[in-house]
Structure formats: structure tokens, C-alpha cells
Design a protein around this motif. Structure first.
Motif, mmCIF file in Angstrom:
data_model
loop_
_atom_site.group_PDB
_atom_site.id
_atom_site.type_symbol
_atom_site.label_atom_id
_atom_site.label_comp_id
_atom_site.label_asym_id
_atom_site.label_seq_id
_atom_site.Cartn_x
_atom_site.Cartn_y
_atom_site.Cartn_z
ATOM 1 N N LEU A 1 0.828 -1.201 0.000
ATOM 2 C CA LEU A 1 0.000 0.000 0.000
ATOM 3 C C LEU A 1 0.862 1.250 0.000
ATOM 4 C CD1 LEU A 1 -2.616 -1.075 2.701
ATOM 5 C CD2 LEU A 1 -2.861 -1.181 0.212
ATOM 6 N N ALA A 2 0.636 2.071 -1.018
ATOM 7 C CA ALA A 2 1.300 3.377 -1.063
ATOM 8 C C ALA A 2 0.716 4.273 0.023
ATOM 9 C CB ALA A 2 1.088 3.999 -2.446
ATOM 10 N N PRO A 3 1.329 5.426 0.312
ATOM 11 C CA PRO A 3 0.775 6.329 1.321
ATOM 12 C C PRO A 3 -0.696 6.654 1.059
ATOM 13 C CG PRO A 3 2.970 7.040 0.714
ATOM 14 C CD PRO A 3 2.618 5.926 -0.224
ATOM 15 N N HIS A 4 -1.500 6.526 2.101
ATOM 16 C CA HIS A 4 -2.929 6.848 2.100
ATOM 17 C C HIS A 4 -3.766 5.866 1.289
ATOM 18 C CE1 HIS A 4 -1.834 11.381 2.890
ATOM 19 N NE2 HIS A 4 -1.252 10.539 3.737
ATOM 20 N N ALA A 5 -3.161 4.759 0.858
ATOM 21 C CA ALA A 5 -3.877 3.795 0.035
ATOM 22 C C ALA A 5 -4.567 2.744 0.894
ATOM 23 C CB ALA A 5 -2.928 3.130 -0.957
ATOM 24 N N SER A 6 -5.416 1.948 0.245
ATOM 25 C CA SER A 6 -6.155 0.903 0.944
ATOM 26 C C SER A 6 -6.537 -0.182 -0.052
ATOM 27 C CB SER A 6 -7.415 1.483 1.593
ATOM 28 O OG SER A 6 -8.277 2.047 0.605
ATOM 29 N N ARG A 7 -6.956 -1.327 0.496
ATOM 30 C CA ARG A 7 -7.572 -2.391 -0.308
ATOM 31 C C ARG A 7 -8.812 -2.875 0.429
ATOM 32 N NH1 ARG A 7 -4.135 -5.131 -3.883
ATOM 33 N NH2 ARG A 7 -6.010 -6.249 -4.601
ATOM 34 N N LEU A 8 -9.857 -3.139 -0.312
ATOM 35 C CA LEU A 8 -11.102 -3.652 0.248
ATOM 36 C C LEU A 8 -11.491 -4.888 -0.546
ATOM 37 C CD1 LEU A 8 -13.530 -3.239 2.202
ATOM 38 C CD2 LEU A 8 -14.610 -1.876 0.393
ATOM 39 N N VAL A 9 -11.531 -6.030 0.129
ATOM 40 C CA VAL A 9 -11.810 -7.295 -0.554
ATOM 41 C C VAL A 9 -12.912 -8.053 0.168
ATOM 42 C CG1 VAL A 9 -9.467 -7.506 -1.460
ATOM 43 C CG2 VAL A 9 -10.031 -8.575 0.726
ATOM 44 N N LYS A 10 -13.568 -8.918 -0.581
ATOM 45 C CA LYS A 10 -14.534 -9.844 -0.010
ATOM 46 C C LYS A 10 -13.903 -11.226 0.025
ATOM 47 C CE LYS A 10 -19.308 -11.475 -0.359
ATOM 48 N NZ LYS A 10 -20.591 -11.397 -1.120
ATOM 49 N N VAL A 11 -14.063 -11.911 1.154
ATOM 50 C CA VAL A 11 -13.458 -13.222 1.373
ATOM 51 C C VAL A 11 -14.587 -14.215 1.635
ATOM 52 C CG1 VAL A 11 -11.910 -14.561 2.842
ATOM 53 C CG2 VAL A 11 -11.370 -12.167 2.321
ATOM 54 N N THR A 12 -14.691 -15.234 0.800
ATOM 55 C CA THR A 12 -15.795 -16.191 0.904
ATOM 56 C C THR A 12 -15.261 -17.576 1.221
ATOM 57 O OG1 THR A 12 -17.052 -14.909 -0.730
ATOM 58 C CG2 THR A 12 -17.802 -17.155 -0.263
ATOM 59 N N PRO A 13 -15.440 -18.079 2.454
ATOM 60 C CA PRO A 13 -15.010 -19.438 2.795
ATOM 61 C C PRO A 13 -15.762 -20.471 1.967
ATOM 62 C CG PRO A 13 -15.467 -18.142 4.782
ATOM 63 C CD PRO A 13 -16.003 -17.368 3.606
ATOM 64 N N GLN A 14 -15.138 -21.625 1.774
ATOM 65 C CA GLN A 14 -15.727 -22.658 0.926
ATOM 66 C C GLN A 14 -16.436 -23.748 1.706
ATOM 67 O OE1 GLN A 14 -15.466 -22.024 -2.557
ATOM 68 N NE2 GLN A 14 -14.825 -20.152 -1.517
ATOM 69 N N ALA A 15 -16.402 -23.698 3.040
ATOM 70 C CA ALA A 15 -17.011 -24.749 3.859
ATOM 71 C C ALA A 15 -18.520 -24.769 3.700
ATOM 72 C CB ALA A 15 -16.648 -24.536 5.334
ATOM 73 N N ALA A 16 -19.127 -25.951 3.853
ATOM 74 C CA ALA A 16 -20.570 -26.095 3.714
ATOM 75 C C ALA A 16 -21.309 -25.453 4.881
ATOM 76 C CB ALA A 16 -20.940 -27.572 3.603
ATOM 77 N N THR A 17 -20.735 -25.572 6.071
ATOM 78 C CA THR A 17 -21.345 -24.917 7.229
ATOM 79 C C THR A 17 -20.844 -23.479 7.320
ATOM 80 O OG1 THR A 17 -19.574 -25.726 8.660
ATOM 81 C CG2 THR A 17 -21.572 -27.067 8.519
ATOM 82 N N LYS A 18 -21.614 -22.644 7.978
ATOM 83 C CA LYS A 18 -21.268 -21.230 8.136
ATOM 84 C C LYS A 18 -20.831 -20.981 9.574
ATOM 85 C CE LYS A 18 -22.734 -20.433 3.933
ATOM 86 N NZ LYS A 18 -21.776 -20.181 2.824
ATOM 87 N N ARG A 19 -19.604 -20.509 9.722
ATOM 88 C CA ARG A 19 -19.047 -20.248 11.050
ATOM 89 C C ARG A 19 -19.057 -18.750 11.308
ATOM 90 N NH1 ARG A 19 -13.383 -22.983 12.400
ATOM 91 N NH2 ARG A 19 -14.750 -24.821 12.238
ATOM 92 N N TYR A 20 -19.681 -18.341 12.413
ATOM 93 C CA TYR A 20 -19.804 -16.925 12.776
ATOM 94 C C TYR A 20 -19.030 -16.682 14.064
ATOM 95 C CZ TYR A 20 -23.541 -16.947 9.313
ATOM 96 O OH TYR A 20 -24.256 -17.079 8.142
ATOM 97 N N HIS A 21 -18.046 -15.799 13.983
ATOM 98 C CA HIS A 21 -17.115 -15.611 15.089
ATOM 99 C C HIS A 21 -17.575 -14.529 16.058
ATOM 100 C CE1 HIS A 21 -13.608 -18.243 14.429
ATOM 101 N NE2 HIS A 21 -14.174 -18.351 13.231
ATOM 102 N N ALA A 22 -17.565 -14.881 17.332
ATOM 103 C CA ALA A 22 -18.021 -13.972 18.382
ATOM 104 C C ALA A 22 -17.170 -12.715 18.453
ATOM 105 C CB ALA A 22 -18.015 -14.694 19.734
ATOM 106 N N ALA A 23 -15.883 -12.824 18.116
ATOM 107 C CA ALA A 23 -14.988 -11.665 18.211
ATOM 108 C C ALA A 23 -15.361 -10.583 17.210
ATOM 109 C CB ALA A 23 -13.534 -12.096 17.989
ATOM 110 N N PHE A 24 -16.149 -10.920 16.186
ATOM 111 C CA PHE A 24 -16.580 -9.935 15.189
ATOM 112 C C PHE A 24 -18.095 -9.689 15.249
ATOM 113 C CE2 PHE A 24 -12.506 -11.339 13.571
ATOM 114 C CZ PHE A 24 -11.930 -10.153 13.123
ATOM 115 N N ALA A 25 -18.740 -10.203 16.289
ATOM 116 C CA ALA A 25 -20.175 -10.020 16.455
ATOM 117 C C ALA A 25 -20.436 -8.739 17.246
ATOM 118 C CB ALA A 25 -20.768 -11.239 17.158
ATOM 119 N N ALA A 26 -21.690 -8.535 17.660
ATOM 120 C CA ALA A 26 -22.058 -7.366 18.474
ATOM 121 C C ALA A 26 -22.102 -7.796 19.932
ATOM 122 C CB ALA A 26 -23.409 -6.827 18.038
#
Length: 628
Positions: free
Chosen positions: A477-502
Motif C-alpha cells: 500500500l502506497a501512502p494513504h492507500a487501501s484495499r477492500l476485498v470480499k473473502v468467501t469461505p468454501q465450507a458447507a457450514t457457516k461459522r460466525y465468530h463472536a470476536a466480530f459479532a455485536a
């Protein structure tokens, strides 16, 4: 608001901003500049939340505000200029979801209802609120209003014919006190504060909220709350009477009761005392940084980097979002990073970073550029794939390194690495370089921080490019730059992490035990005066009963129980509260799994696990996993 000639709003904002850039707090002659009884901003006091349909939906609104015209002109926006911008909004931005035009300060209105409520933005405007609501409605949009229900105009105080709504026996002037004038310490003279101890004060304040709500206004922006509570400003010193935290809480509670789920309450310039206890309990949205001022990179990332215990706690939104991340999320608080004027940034790199930051933090995205200066910058506000994150209610969090409060330990959280989980189980990841001169390398390890097993598909959302299957994402990343990506897991079940919940009611991030997956876990799911909770937004393809498992730790010397429920964002119950038992394990570093089922509605559900009054013991929660 109405501004006297003694001091302009521009000078006022510069004064507050000067302190935010590192100037000393100005002490009052009769006491300290800072209120007593403060606690660090992340002390995790157990608190309840307003938990409205607005906060339960996740991210804040998409809208346009007049600030980009009024701030540089230091004057009310003319009605013709307002209309030109509304028409531009209707044609260019509203089709992308920016469906509200909102007023701000500077307007001087002396036209009132018989109960002392203002009927328009400015005396120079021909049309009133109702006319503009119709005009916007015809174009598929609505009107947001800037006003504080605690203000009473001096003309109303001087005229005994104005009476409190529902209480014709009480004159509006009788709910004020002589000399208790908004901003009197800095030369303001047009508005009195309501004295909440006076008979009729509740009816006046709630009547103001209901007046706007009944007009059809969905959003009320309530400013200068710190001035009411303590009578002080970090940059200006004494600005009036200190009404105290008890009166402040009373006023917010009355507004909350009147608002219900019918109008969104945006709280501006609050001190956020006691870990924003009152703001969380009675508001939907809270400002977490100093005013946007002239805009640009300095206001986004520069200025004072440390916390102060009074408004503004942090100067820039990078630090503000990071410092208040423990208070964000579904049913908690929407963190407001203030207005964006993309025309004030130096280049497109900075513009992408500004939008990415507001998006990953779940902030409202408020356009304050004008039809006359937007140029080609509208494309940054309307990127379809970036807006899709916002529209799914994304509220991310920075990387947490420890449970220490960010206010006292800046190393406890990382302002430049963020992630958030979407209801379908996929992730948004944002990496930032706030450095002014050096190129840096930033990365997110999917297993180590997100708890993803195996590889995941990665897509760059600004370019719309699939980057392939990865186990981590790294960017130069150059100065003041950023990247925004979407990450999609391939597992059949969906895992929801408490550390990123409300986290609610005192539930708290931690990583002080071994054996967990991802960034950390949530603790403090134990007996407390306010029931601690963890809330996950999960998406089901169809209504039905789904398998659910909970990864937990319990070393309390006995079986612990927690209560689980699923609801829609509108509060309707999908699965009534039920109790889950968590057997004792060897120690807090040993993790086990409990399985069961839960009913979900088609679409987004809010699954909440917490310690209800009938529960026993305590657990730490790593994640829940759903067979969806």
C-alpha cells in the motif's frame, strides 16, 4: 441552529477542532474542564442498549447533508441551492440508495407552531418542512432534520402565547430558566435550554420528537449534547450552564421514549461519559470524532491521535471507529464518522480509502459534496460492490491485539487492519496505510484472524476482480492507500465468530486463554446487572430448523447455561428464547462444542446468546456454526 453575530459557527468549529489537534483543555473558573467520575472508553461497563430497528439493521444510512455548502459560506444554504442539490441527489445518487437530504446548523427560523416548534429551516425559505417532505417523497426520498429538542427560541420565551403541547396551562417560557442560554459563554443568544425539572418539560421535548415523527421525518440529528451535560467545551471552556448527567440522561430517555422505532436518533457532540452508557441506552447513532471541518486527509486520519475524556474523544474517524469498536454492531450503536466531501481529498487513492473506512466500520455514508463540485467523484459513492457491503448491514471491527482499552493502550487495536462478517458467512477485509510517505505491506491471515479453515475465494471490490483462492491476503500500500476485498469461505457450514459479532451488556473481547480459533473470543458472559449478550447476523436461504453448534470454554466447576433466541431485525421472534447447557471443561484453555437446533426465518436473522436471569455459571464463546 440560530447563530448570533458574536461568534460564527465556523469559528466555533475551529475552536473545538483546535483542541482536538492537541491544544490544552480550558478549565472553567469554578472547576475542572473535565467532568468527574470518568472511566476509560473501553472499560466495558455492563449497559443496555436502545436496540432499535435502526441499530439492528447494522450500518447507518446513506444520505446527503448541506454541510459542504454551509460550512465554507458560514451561512444557511439558500432554498434555491438546496433544491438544486436535492434534484441532483434525486437523479444521480438516490437510485443507488442515498434517499435522504438532511439539514444542518446555520438555519435561522422564527416561524413556529403554537407549541414553539420550528416549521422550516430558515426564515429566507419559502417552503416549510411539510412541503419539502412532499417534494422529496415525490422523488422517492425523504427529509432528515437537524435540531435539538432541548432548544427553545428566545422569541418563544418572550411570547406567553406559546404553550406546551398537551398542557395549555403551561407556557413554554416556564420550562426555561433566565440566563440558561445555549452557548452563552461564547456569545450565543438565540436559544434557551429546557430545564427538565420543570413541569411540562417532558411534554415539550417528547412533543418535539413526535412533531417531527408525525410529519414523516425519519431522522433527527441532535447536536451540542456535551454543552448541555457539562456546560463546557474542550476548546472553548465554559459555554453555559452545566445541567449534569442526571438531567442529560432524563432528556435522552424522553427522546428515546417518543422516538420508538419511528425516528432515528443521531447524537452529536456527546462526551460519551462512562463508556457511552447513556448514548448507548437511548440513541441510535453517535459521533465518534471531531467535525469534518474542511475535509480532506487531515480530518480523516490526522490531528490528535490520543484519547481525551470529553468531546471529541478522538479527533479523526480512524481512531474514533477503532476506539469505539466495542460499542458497535447489531443492536448496539451506529458509529458516525461525520460527513464526506470527496472533492476535498487530494486524489482517488484517498477517496477510495475514505469510502472503504466508512463502509467497513458500518458508519453512515453522508455525501456533503455539492452538485456544483462533485465532478467525477460520484462514482466512489456509487460503486455497486462496495455499496452491497453497506446494504447488507456490515459493521466490522479493527484487529484486536488484547482486551486492554484502546483509550489507555493504543497498541491494543490496529487502526489499519479491519474485518467484518456478513450475514451469509462471507467476510469483508480492509487494509489501510495511514502513513504520509512510506509504502507498507499489510496482511490478514484467514485462519489466524478470521478462523477460516482452508482456503477462501477473494475478490477486489473496487476493481471487481476475482483474485483467486487464498489462505491470507497481503497488499503493498502506497501512502494513504487501501484495499477492500470480499473473502468467501468454501465450507458447507457457516461459522460466525463472536470476536466480530455485536457485544452487549458487558460482554467483552478477550484472547487471554489458549486454544481458540480466529482473533479471539468473547468473555464476561456471566452474572451481571445487565445481561451480557453476543448477537450474530445470519442469513438463511429459507425458513426452517437448522443445526447449530457453539464452541465454548467453561471452567466454572459446574454446568453453565445460556439463553439463545433468534429474531428478525424488526424485533419479531423467530425462535423464542431457549436455554442451552454448557458442561464443565478442564480449564479455560480447553474448548468444547455443544450442538442443537434453531429456527430461522428466510433472510437475515439476529441470533443472540446471552446470560439471562434464570441462567447459571459463565462461558467464553469462540463461535457458533450453522448448517445453512
Amino acid at each position: 441552529m440560530e447563530i448570533s453575530k458574536a461568534i460564527s459557527r465556523r469559528l466555533l468549529l475551529r475552536g473545538t477542532g483546535a483542541a482536538a489537534l492537541g491544544g490544552p483543555l480550558v478549565a472553567r473558573q469554578d472547576g475542572p474542564a473535565e467532568p468527574s467520575g470518568l472511566v476509560p472508553a473501553a472499560a466495558a461497563l455492563p449497559v443496555t442498549s436502545r436496540n432499535s430497528v435502526y441499530t439492528r439493521s447494522g450500518a447507518g444510512p446513506l444520505y446527503w447533508n448541506i454541510y459542504g455548502w454551509s460550512f465554507p459560506h458560514n451561512a444557511p444554504i439558500p432554498e434555491a441551492e438546496w433544491k438544486a442539490n436535492v434534484d441532483w441527489l434525486a437523479s444521480d445518487l438516490a437510485p443507488h440508495g442515498y434517499g435522504m437530504a438532511c439539514t444542518d446548523g446555520w438555519g435561522a427560523c422564527t416561524r413556529f407552531t403554537p407549541n414553539g416548534y420550528r416549521t422550516t429551516f430558515d426564515d429566507e425559505w419559502q417552503h416549510d418542512w411539510a412541503w419539502w417532505l412532499d417534494y422529496l417523497g415525490d422523488r422517492g426520498m425523504t427529509l432528515g432534520i437537524y435540531h435539538n429538542p432541548l432548544w427553545v427560541h428566545k422569541n418563544v420565551v418572550a411570547d406567553p402565547s406559546y404553550t406546551v403541547v398537551g398542557r395549555p396551562d403551561i407556557k413554554v417560557k416556564d420550562i426555561t430558566v433566565p440566563g440558561d442560554i445555549f452557548g452563552v459563554g461564547v456569545g450565543f443568544s438565540d436559544q434557551y435550554w429546557v430545564d427538565v425539572t420543570k413541569p411540562g418539560a417532558k411534554e415539550f421535548i417528547q412533543g418535539y420528537v413526535n412533531y417531527f415523527k408525525n410529519l414523516g421525518v425519519p431522522y433527527l440529528r441532535i447536536d451540542f449534547l456535551s454543552w448541555y451535560e457539562t456546560g463546557t467545551d474542550a476548546g472553548l471552556g465554559n459555554v453555559g450552564v452545566a445541567h449534569g448527567s442526571a438531567a442529560y440522561e432524563t432528556a435522552l430517555r424522553w427522546m428515546h421514549e417518543a422516538a420508538g422505532d419511528g425516528i432515528e436518533l443521531s447524537l452529536v457532540m456527546p462526551h460519551n461519559l462512562n463508556d457511552a452508557r447513556n448514548e448507548l441506552k437511548y440513541g441510535d447513532m453517535v459521533r465518534i470524532n471531531a467535525d469534518a471541518d474542511k475535509g480532506g486527509w487531515t480530518r480523516l486520519s490526522g490531528g490528535r491521535q490520543s484519547w481525551q475524556s470529553v468531546w471529541p474523544n478522538w479527533h479523526n474517524p480512524f481512531c474514533g471507529f477503532t476506539g469505539w469498536a466495542h460499542r458497535s454492531g447489531r443492536g448496539q450503536l451506529i458509529l458516525d464518522g461525520d460527513f464526506l466531501m470527496l472533492s476535498t481529498f487530494a486524489n482517488d487513492t484517498e477517496r477510495r480509502t475514505a469510502i472503504s473506512l466508512m463502509t467497513i466500520a458500518g458508519s453512515p455514508i453522508c455525501v456533503s459534496d455539492l452538485h456544483s463540485d462533485i465532478g467525477g467523484n460520484a462514482a466512489f459513492y456509487t460503486n455497486t460492490e462496495v455499496l452491497a457491503l453497506h446494504n447488507q448491514g456490515l459493521v466490522g471491527k479493527p484487529v484486536f491485539h488484547s482486551a486492554n482499552p484502546y483509550s489507555t493502550d493504543p497498541a491494543s487495536r490496529d487502526t489499519e487492519r479491519w474485518a467484518g462478517q456478513l450475514p451469509d458467512g462471507s467476510w469483508a477485509v480492509a487494509l489501510f496505510n495511514r502513513n504520509d510517505s512510506s509504502t507498507v505491506t499489510k496482511s490478514i491471515d484467514f485462519a489466524g484472524l478470521l478462523g477460516i479453515s482452508g482456503a477462501a475465494a477473494v475478490r477486489d471490490l473496487w476493481t471487481g476482480t476475482d483474485l483467486g483462492s487464498m489462505t491470507s491476503f497481503t497488499a503493498q500500500l502506497a501512502p494513504h492507500a487501501s484495499r477492500l476485498v470480499k473473502v468467501t469461505p468454501q465450507a458447507a457450514t457457516k461459522r460466525y465468530h463472536a470476536a466480530f459479532a455485536a457485544w452487549g451488556g458487558g460482554a467483552h473481547f478477550n484472547n487471554n486463554h489458549s486454544g481458540y480459533t480466529g482473533m479471539g473470543f468473547v468473555d464476561k458472559l456471566e452474572a451481571a446487572s445487565e445481561g451480557p449478550t453476543v448477537t450474530f447476523a445470519v442469513k438463511a436461504p429459507a425458513a426452517g430448523t437448522y443445526a447449530i453448534s457453539y464452541r465454548y470454554a467453561n471452567a466454572t466447576s459446574g454446568t453453565s447455561t445460556m439463553t439463545v433466541t433468534s429474531q428478525k431485525e424488526d424485533h419479531s421472534t423467530v425462535h423464542a428464547p431457549f436455554q442451552v447447557s454448557f458442561p464443565q471443561l478442564t480449564d479455560w484453555g480447553t474448548w468444547g462444542t455443544v450442538t442443537g437446533t434453531i429456527r430461522l426465518a428466510a433472510g437475515t436473522n439476529l441470533v443472540t446468546l446471552g446470560r439471562a436471569p434464570g441462567d447459571t455459571g459463565a462461558i467464553n464463546l469462540n463461535y457458533v456454526e450453522l448448517g445453512v
